[in-house]
Design a protein around this motif. Structure first.
Motif, mmCIF file in Angstrom:
data_model
loop_
_atom_site.group_PDB
_atom_site.id
_atom_site.type_symbol
_atom_site.label_atom_id
_atom_site.label_comp_id
_atom_site.label_asym_id
_atom_site.label_seq_id
_atom_site.Cartn_x
_atom_site.Cartn_y
_atom_site.Cartn_z
ATOM 1 N N GLY A 62 0.751 -1.423 0.094
ATOM 2 C CA GLY A 62 -0.194 -0.054 -0.227
ATOM 3 C C GLY A 62 0.814 0.923 -0.171
ATOM 4 N N GLU A 63 1.921 1.205 -0.101
ATOM 5 C CA GLU A 63 3.189 2.221 -0.227
ATOM 6 C C GLU A 63 4.167 2.885 -0.641
ATOM 7 O OE1 GLU A 63 5.400 3.373 3.320
ATOM 8 O OE2 GLU A 63 3.464 1.968 4.465
ATOM 9 N N PRO A 64 4.983 3.122 -1.901
ATOM 10 C CA PRO A 64 6.205 2.773 -2.527
ATOM 11 C C PRO A 64 6.927 2.284 -1.482
ATOM 12 C CG PRO A 64 5.759 5.161 -2.379
ATOM 13 C CD PRO A 64 4.710 4.297 -1.401
ATOM 14 N N ALA A 65 8.175 1.915 -1.511
ATOM 15 C CA ALA A 65 9.309 1.746 -0.605
ATOM 16 C C ALA A 65 9.909 2.988 -0.263
ATOM 17 C CB ALA A 65 10.495 0.535 -1.390
ATOM 18 N N ALA A 66 10.483 2.791 0.760
ATOM 19 C CA ALA A 66 11.022 4.709 1.475
ATOM 20 C C ALA A 66 12.757 5.165 1.175
ATOM 21 C CB ALA A 66 10.907 4.667 3.245
ATOM 22 N N ALA A 67 12.948 3.777 1.316
ATOM 23 C CA ALA A 67 14.916 4.070 0.617
ATOM 24 C C ALA A 67 15.176 2.959 -0.278
ATOM 25 C CB ALA A 67 15.130 4.147 1.609
#
Length: 314
Positions: A62-67
């Motif tokens: 539900g969200e893209p990778a943070a890093a």
């Protein structure tokens, strides 16, 4: 779920994962580097792979990778984010950190050397967990090293720290591609043992694993080849521990898969050589071929941690 992309690029294949903050690998994937198509194709393959992982993570969590963290072979300028040189992959001065950040929508990207990155994982969550000082030495095609200090790995002033494979252990010995003669990796790497055993047994297809099996069955030629490699390795390791004084010495790579066939004589050989030095624990690596991905994930989380601290500092 918050996660990061972890990429481990080798000479022939790439391993990748989505990693949680706990270090758990939530998803793993592999693909060839495609190096036969040239260095530009390798770089594009890395970027495409990372883009696919980002899309998968966004759909699943539900969200893209943070890093993202990426480990690559060769000469790496970690501060500038540049893959400076790789003989196996054919590239020079690739601004990999910038290219990956652009492909991944501007997220922070950490770039690391493959052995140092694997060593980071082994030291922090693998065989060296809890050790304030460790030395990770993988015995593969060559021999490299990662110097661990308080949970991080020392790169050196120019990115060459830990190159134990180029300690000269047999002066005037076999020439090494680095330009010296008698380097440790010419005698004690998996590739060197394979070459020596193939010559000794007359089978050009024989390798280090075959040599280890022959050692356990008592073949005198295999025992000779193996002990010569162990003696050279012990000489190099004692030089390293004299300089670095590690608490734990972690041995990995293909040769370490021989288990106690390697570790029993190696521990004895090192013990015979030490005088005033403190003998470290000599242990096998624990993470296998996931070490690079795990380490790349740790690099990414460390980068996020630094970014978060910077953002809240007045």
């Amino acid at each position: 779920m918050r996660h990061v992309i972890a990429l481990d690029v080798g000479g022939t294949g790439m391993k990748a994962a989505l990693a949680a903050a706990s270090g758990e690998l939530l998803h793993q994937a592999r693909r060839p580097t495609g190096r036969e198509r040239g260095p530009d194709a390798v770089v594009e393959g890395i970027l495409d792979f990372a883009g696919e992982l980002r899309a998968y993570g966004e759909e699943r969590f539900g969200e893209p990778a943070a890093a993202a963290g990426i480990a690559v072979p060769g000469i790496v300028d970690e501060d500038q984010g540049v893959a400076a040189y790789s003989a196996n992959l054919g590239w020079r001065d690739v601004p990999l950190r910038r290219l990956l950040a652009e492909r991944l929508g501007g997220v922070p990207v950490a770039l690391g050397h493959d052995v140092r990155t694997g060593g980071l994982a082994e030291g922090r969550i693998g065989a060296g967990k809890g050790a304030d000082r460790f030395l990770f030495v993988p015995l593969g095609t060559g021999i490299a090293g990662a110097i661990g200090i308080d949970g991080r790995v020392e790169a050196g002033a120019h990115g060459f720290a830990g190159e134990i494979g180029h300690i000269v252990v047999r002066p005037g010995g076999a020439p090494c591609p680095c330009g010296q003669r008698g380097c440790l990796e010419r005698f004690a790497s998996a590739a060197a043992v394979s070459e020596a055993w193939a010559a000794a047994c007359g089978d050009p297809e024989a390798d280090a694993a075959d040599c280890a099996k022959a050692v356990t069955s008592g073949d005198p030629n295999a025992v000779r080849v193996w002990h010569e490699a162990v003696d050279a390795l012990a000489d190099g390791l004692v030089t390293a521990l004299t300089l670095l004084d590690p608490r734990t010495l972690i041995i990995g790579g293909g040769l370490a898969e021989a288990g106690e066939t390697l570790f029993t004589p190696l521990r004895k050989a090192v013990r015979r050589r030490v005088t005033f030095q403190k003998l470290p624990s000599i242990v096998p690596a624990a993470l296998g071929d996931t070490a690079g991905c795990l380490g790349a994930g740790l690099l990414a989380w460390d980068l996020l941690d630094r970014t978060d601290r910077t953002e809240v500092t007045p």
